[in-house]
Design a protein around this motif. Sequence first.
Motif, PDB file in Angstrom:
ATOM      1  N   GLU A 112       0.854  -1.233  -0.171  1.00 17.75           N
ATOM      2  CA  GLU A 112       0.028  -0.022   0.004  1.00 17.75           C
ATOM      3  C   GLU A 112       0.658   1.266   0.018  1.00 17.75           C
ATOM      4  O   GLU A 112       0.543   2.228  -0.531  1.00 17.75           O
ATOM      5  CB  GLU A 112      -0.931  -0.284   1.099  1.00 17.75           C
ATOM      6  N   GLN A 113       1.933   1.201   0.773  1.00 19.80           N
ATOM      7  CA  GLN A 113       2.936   2.606   0.851  1.00 19.80           C
ATOM      8  C   GLN A 113       3.410   2.652  -0.382  1.00 19.80           C
ATOM      9  O   GLN A 113       3.605   3.722  -1.024  1.00 19.80           O
ATOM     10  CB  GLN A 113       3.723   2.069   1.740  1.00 19.80           C
ATOM     11  N   LYS A 114       3.744   1.489  -1.087  1.00 18.43           N
ATOM     12  CA  LYS A 114       4.372   1.634  -2.421  1.00 18.43           C
ATOM     13  C   LYS A 114       3.415   2.260  -3.543  1.00 18.43           C
ATOM     14  O   LYS A 114       3.964   3.146  -4.416  1.00 18.43           O
ATOM     15  CB  LYS A 114       4.852   0.167  -3.038  1.00 18.43           C
ATOM     16  N   ILE A 115       2.191   1.754  -3.465  1.00 21.85           N
ATOM     17  CA  ILE A 115       1.218   2.669  -4.362  1.00 21.85           C
ATOM     18  C   ILE A 115       1.147   3.801  -3.930  1.00 21.85           C
ATOM     19  O   ILE A 115       0.992   4.832  -4.933  1.00 21.85           O
ATOM     20  CB  ILE A 115      -0.168   1.732  -4.160  1.00 21.85           C
ATOM     21  N   ASN A 116       0.978   4.384  -2.578  1.00 20.40           N
ATOM     22  CA  ASN A 116       0.845   5.673  -2.240  1.00 20.40           C
ATOM     23  C   ASN A 116       2.139   6.433  -2.844  1.00 20.40           C
ATOM     24  O   ASN A 116       1.922   7.630  -3.267  1.00 20.40           O
ATOM     25  CB  ASN A 116       0.876   5.803  -0.628  1.00 20.40           C
ATOM     26  N   GLU A 117       3.479   5.823  -2.840  1.00 19.93           N
ATOM     27  CA  GLU A 117       4.359   6.721  -3.292  1.00 19.93           C
ATOM     28  C   GLU A 117       4.555   6.987  -4.872  1.00 19.93           C
ATOM     29  O   GLU A 117       4.900   8.051  -5.201  1.00 19.93           O
ATOM     30  CB  GLU A 117       5.872   5.822  -2.827  1.00 19.93           C
ATOM     31  N   ILE A 118       3.764   5.687  -5.514  1.00 21.60           N
ATOM     32  CA  ILE A 118       3.460   6.225  -6.993  1.00 21.60           C
ATOM     33  C   ILE A 118       2.824   7.370  -7.191  1.00 21.60           C
ATOM     34  O   ILE A 118       2.914   8.019  -8.154  1.00 21.60           O
ATOM     35  CB  ILE A 118       3.179   4.609  -7.822  1.00 21.60           C
ATOM     36  N   PHE A 119       1.581   7.241  -6.453  1.00 23.41           N
ATOM     37  CA  PHE A 119       0.648   8.260  -6.897  1.00 23.41           C
ATOM     38  C   PHE A 119       0.962   9.752  -6.076  1.00 23.41           C
ATOM     39  O   PHE A 119       0.079  10.749  -6.056  1.00 23.41           O
ATOM     40  CB  PHE A 119      -0.667   7.735  -6.603  1.00 23.41           C
ATOM     41  N   GLU A 120       1.996   9.832  -5.276  1.00 21.32           N
ATOM     42  CA  GLU A 120       2.285  11.057  -4.501  1.00 21.32           C
ATOM     43  C   GLU A 120       2.423  12.229  -5.350  1.00 21.32           C
ATOM     44  O   GLU A 120       2.326  13.415  -4.799  1.00 21.32           O
ATOM     45  CB  GLU A 120       3.181  10.702  -3.652  1.00 21.32           C
ATOM     46  N   VAL A 121       2.527  12.070  -6.450  1.00 20.14           N
ATOM     47  CA  VAL A 121       2.765  13.408  -7.371  1.00 20.14           C
ATOM     48  C   VAL A 121       1.444  14.082  -7.832  1.00 20.14           C
ATOM     49  O   VAL A 121       1.494  14.888  -8.509  1.00 20.14           O
ATOM     50  CB  VAL A 121       3.494  12.853  -8.835  1.00 20.14           C
ATOM     51  N   LEU A 122       0.623  13.307  -7.568  1.00 16.39           N
ATOM     52  CA  LEU A 122      -0.771  13.695  -7.825  1.00 16.39           C
ATOM     53  C   LEU A 122      -1.671  14.257  -6.692  1.00 16.39           C
ATOM     54  O   LEU A 122      -1.326  13.873  -5.619  1.00 16.39           O
ATOM     55  CB  LEU A 122      -1.832  12.659  -8.489  1.00 16.39           C
ATOM     56  N   THR A 123      -2.356  15.375  -6.884  1.00 17.66           N
ATOM     57  CA  THR A 123      -3.358  15.731  -5.675  1.00 17.66           C
ATOM     58  C   THR A 123      -4.574  14.985  -5.695  1.00 17.66           C
ATOM     59  O   THR A 123      -4.694  13.746  -6.750  1.00 17.66           O
ATOM     60  CB  THR A 123      -3.735  17.311  -5.781  1.00 17.66           C
ATOM     61  N   THR A 129     -10.077  12.775 -10.461  1.00 17.90           N
ATOM     62  CA  THR A 129     -10.228  13.189 -11.850  1.00 17.90           C
ATOM     63  C   THR A 129      -9.984  12.257 -12.982  1.00 17.90           C
ATOM     64  O   THR A 129     -10.630  11.568 -13.881  1.00 17.90           O
ATOM     65  CB  THR A 129      -9.713  14.470 -12.353  1.00 17.90           C
ATOM     66  N   MET A 130      -8.658  11.638 -12.605  1.00 21.42           N
ATOM     67  CA  MET A 130      -8.196  10.359 -13.366  1.00 21.42           C
ATOM     68  C   MET A 130      -8.999   9.258 -13.352  1.00 21.42           C
ATOM     69  O   MET A 130      -9.179   8.703 -14.314  1.00 21.42           O
ATOM     70  CB  MET A 130      -6.730   9.991 -13.100  1.00 21.42           C
ATOM     71  N   MET A 131      -9.474   8.734 -12.278  1.00 19.45           N
ATOM     72  CA  MET A 131     -10.506   7.816 -11.942  1.00 19.45           C
ATOM     73  C   MET A 131     -11.538   7.714 -12.683  1.00 19.45           C
ATOM     74  O   MET A 131     -12.131   6.896 -13.424  1.00 19.45           O
ATOM     75  CB  MET A 131     -10.487   7.251 -10.547  1.00 19.45           C
ATOM     76  N   GLU A 132     -12.259   9.051 -12.704  1.00 20.60           N
ATOM     77  CA  GLU A 132     -13.596   9.255 -13.481  1.00 20.60           C
ATOM     78  C   GLU A 132     -13.320   9.098 -14.805  1.00 20.60           C
ATOM     79  O   GLU A 132     -13.954   8.642 -15.572  1.00 20.60           O
ATOM     80  CB  GLU A 132     -14.143  10.308 -12.924  1.00 20.60           C
ATOM     81  N   ALA A 133     -12.183   9.678 -15.366  1.00 23.93           N
ATOM     82  CA  ALA A 133     -11.992   9.902 -16.787  1.00 23.93           C
ATOM     83  C   ALA A 133     -11.679   8.194 -17.259  1.00 23.93           C
ATOM     84  O   ALA A 133     -12.195   7.843 -18.406  1.00 23.93           O
ATOM     85  CB  ALA A 133     -10.834  10.505 -16.965  1.00 23.93           C
ATOM     86  N   LEU A 134     -10.890   7.449 -16.497  1.00 28.09           N
ATOM     87  CA  LEU A 134     -10.438   6.396 -17.135  1.00 28.09           C
ATOM     88  C   LEU A 134     -11.492   5.415 -16.828  1.00 28.09           C
ATOM     89  O   LEU A 134     -11.797   4.252 -17.672  1.00 28.09           O
ATOM     90  CB  LEU A 134      -9.277   5.746 -16.111  1.00 28.09           C
ATOM     91  N   LYS A 135     -12.494   5.387 -15.962  1.00 29.82           N
ATOM     92  CA  LYS A 135     -13.698   4.750 -15.966  1.00 29.82           C
ATOM     93  C   LYS A 135     -14.512   4.834 -17.060  1.00 29.82           C
ATOM     94  O   LYS A 135     -15.159   3.926 -17.769  1.00 29.82           O
ATOM     95  CB  LYS A 135     -14.580   5.141 -14.570  1.00 29.82           C
ATOM     96  N   LYS A 136     -14.692   6.279 -17.549  1.00 28.73           N
ATOM     97  CA  LYS A 136     -15.454   6.512 -18.680  1.00 28.73           C
ATOM     98  C   LYS A 136     -15.112   5.855 -19.748  1.00 28.73           C
ATOM     99  O   LYS A 136     -15.658   5.417 -20.764  1.00 28.73           O
ATOM    100  CB  LYS A 136     -15.588   8.017 -18.801  1.00 28.73           C
TER     101      LYS A 136
END
Length: 144
Positions: A112-123, A129-136
Amino acid sequence: MKENNRNLKAFTVIFRANQAIQDATKNDLMQYGLNQTEFSVLEYLYHRGEQPIQVLGKKILIASSSITYVVDKLEEKGFVCRRSCPNDRRVTYAVLTSEGQLLMNRIFPAHEQKINEIFEVLTEHEVETMMEALKKVGINATKK
């Protein structure tokens, strides 16, 4: 940029980002002797409890023939066992063993920490917004 070119570029960006994320998590999981599919099964069982093997394959997006193989491998490692459904002999459950539970208790926080580190560059907003767009896009792709 023409729309078609923009869409092709978006496809390439998504594909490369996905590959980079998979590579980072794959390397992380290898230290535990697990591949990504095995970890996905363990993670699903860890969070959702025992599951019919057929359902498990659909939830982690692998073929029914492959899920049997993965469960076999996890069973050999002592992390999963099978349990027959008492009401329907056609259904077999995959169940996390106590050894599997201990493993996930130990390794999931680091994952989980590794995933958090990967996504830490995003607010937080950018992630939403990314999740909504990729779901669409994903839903639209299933219609094509």
